[in-house]
Scaffold this motif. Structure first.
Motif: not given
Length: 338
Positions: A103-120
Motif C-alpha cells: 500500500l505504501r508503494n501506491a499511496a500518495t501524499t495527497g491521497g493520504n491527506l484526503l483519507q475518509r474517516t474510519r467508522c463501521y
C-alpha cells in the motif's frame, strides 16, 4: 453499478478543467482509499480524474531547511528519501507504522491527506450515517464504537481520522499547497482537517474544485528527540487505537520546545499547543509528562466501548514523551513498546 466518466490529465490545467466540467467528480492517484469507497458504494463519483501523469511526485529542498513533498510522491518514496530520514525522521517513522509495504508503494501524499474517516457504519451503506447522508443519524453513538473518537466529537459524528502520516505532519506544522480555479493558496495543517461539528460530511477544508499540489515541511531540528508510538490491536496492518507523535528540543535537562499530536482519538489529528506549553522549561519526569497528558486529554469523553482509550491515550503520551526525551524513538521494525 455506478457509471462514471474517466479522464486522464497530463497537466494541472487539464485536471482542473475536468473537475470543473463535472460536479461530483473525484481525483484519483494511488486509489488506495477511493477505490474501496467506490466498491462499497460509499462514494459514487460522476467522473474520475486521473492525475498520475501530472508531474507532482518530486521531493525538493526549500529555503531555510524546509522540504517540499509533491502530492504524488508515494508514501514509500517519502519514507525512504534520505532528506526525510535525516531531517524529518518523525514523518518517516509514522509512514512506516502505517498500512503495508504494498500500500505504501501506491499511496500518495495527497491521497493520504484526503483519507475518509474510519467508522463501521460509514462503510456500510445499509445503515444510517450522517457522513454519507446528513441528517440520517449516527448509529455509532450507542452502537459499536470501540475504535471511535474520545476528543472533538459531536452529536452528529464520532468517527476518527485514520492516517499515521497526518499525525506526524500535524506535529511538524506542515503547510499544504493547493490550486483551484481561483489560483494557488496555502493551508496551515491545523486548518486543513475538520472536526465534525454539525457538518460531519466535510472531512477537510479543500474545495471540491481544488487539487493538492504539495506539502511543505518547515525545518524542525528535533534531532533524535522524537518518536511515533502507535498502539493497535495487531502489530502490523492495523489502524491506531491511539498514536502519539512527539518532537522535543532540549537544553541540558530542560525542554525548550515541544510538539505533540495524537491519532486515533478524533476526527482529525489532535493537537493542543497549550498542553505542549506545560512542558517548556521543565525536566523529563512522570509528573511533568502526566500533566501534559491530562491537559491534552481534557474534555475527553468515551462512548462506552471506547472508554478504555482515555487511559490508553494518557499512558501512550507519557511513554512517547519519555522515548523522545531520551532520544530513543520507537522502532517501526521491532514494534515492542520500550
Amino acid at each position: 453499478m455506478n457509471r462514471f466518466d474517466y479522464v486522464r490529465a497530463t497537466t494541472l490545467d487539464e485536471a482542473l478543467d475536468a473537475l470543473a466540467a463535472s460536479p461530483g467528480a473525484k481525483v484519483i492517484a494511488g486509489g488506495t482509499n477511493l477505490v474501496d469507497l467506490m466498491k462499497h458504494e460509499v462514494t459514487r463519483p460522476s467522473r474520475i480524474v486521473d492525475i498520475t501523469r501530472v508531474p507532482l511526485d518530486r521531493i525538493e529542498d526549500g529555503p531555510d531547511g524546509s522540504l517540499r513533498i509533491g502530492a504524488l510522491a508515494t508514501n514509500a518514496d517519502t519514507a525512504s528519501d534520505p532528506r526525510v530520514k535525516d531531517r524529518f525522521p518523525l514523518l518517516a517513522s509514522a509512514i512506516l507504522a502505517g498500512a503495508s509495504g504494498q500500500l505504501r508503494n501506491a499511496a500518495t501524499t495527497g491521497g493520504n491527506l484526503l483519507q475518509r474517516t474510519r467508522c463501521y457504519y460509514f462503510y456500510d451503506v445499509g445503515t444510517a450515517c450522517n457522513k454519507r447522508e446528513p441528517g440520517s443519524g449516527c448509529p455509532a453513538i450507542g452502537g459499536v464504537n470501540r475504535i471511535h473518537a474520545i476528543q472533538g466529537a459531536s452529536d452528529h459524528c464520532i468517527a476518527t481520522h485514520p492516517s499515521d502520516m497526518c499525525v506526524a505532519m500535524a506535529a511538524l506544522e506542515a503547510r499544504i499547497n493547493v490550486v483551484g480555479p481561483g489560483g494557488e493558496r496555502t493551508i496551515a495543517f491545523a486548518d486543513f482537517h475538520r472536526l465534525p461539528g454539525d457538518a460531519p460530511e466535510r472531512d477537510h477544508t479543500l474545495a471540491d474544485n481544488e487539487i493538492i499540489t504539495s506539502v511543505d515541511l518547515p525545518d524542525s531540528d528535533f534531532g533524535p528527540h522524537h518518536t511515533y508510538l502507535k498502539l493497535r490491536d495487531r502489530l502490523s496492518y492495523a489502524f491506531a487505537l491511539v498514536s502519539v507523535a512527539v518532537g522535543l528540543k532540549t537544553e541540558g535537562e530542560r525542554i525548550t520546545s515541544a510538539r505533540i499530536a495524537l491519532g486515533g482519538v478524533a476526527h482529525k489529528p489532535w493537537r493542543l499547543p497549550e498542553a505542549e506549553a506545560t512542558l517548556i522549561g521543565r525536566g523529563a519526569d512522570d509528573a511533568v509528562f502526566g500533566e501534559a497528558a491530562e491537559r491534552l486529554l481534557s474534555g475527553a469523553r468515551g462512548q462506552g466501548q471506547n472508554n478504555f482509550k482515555i487511559g490508553l491515550a494518557r499512558d501512550a503520551i507519557v511513554r512517547a514523551l519519555h522515548q523522545a526525551a531520551a532520544g530513543t524513538p520507537q522502532s517501526q521494525t521491532d514494534k515492542r513498546v520500550r
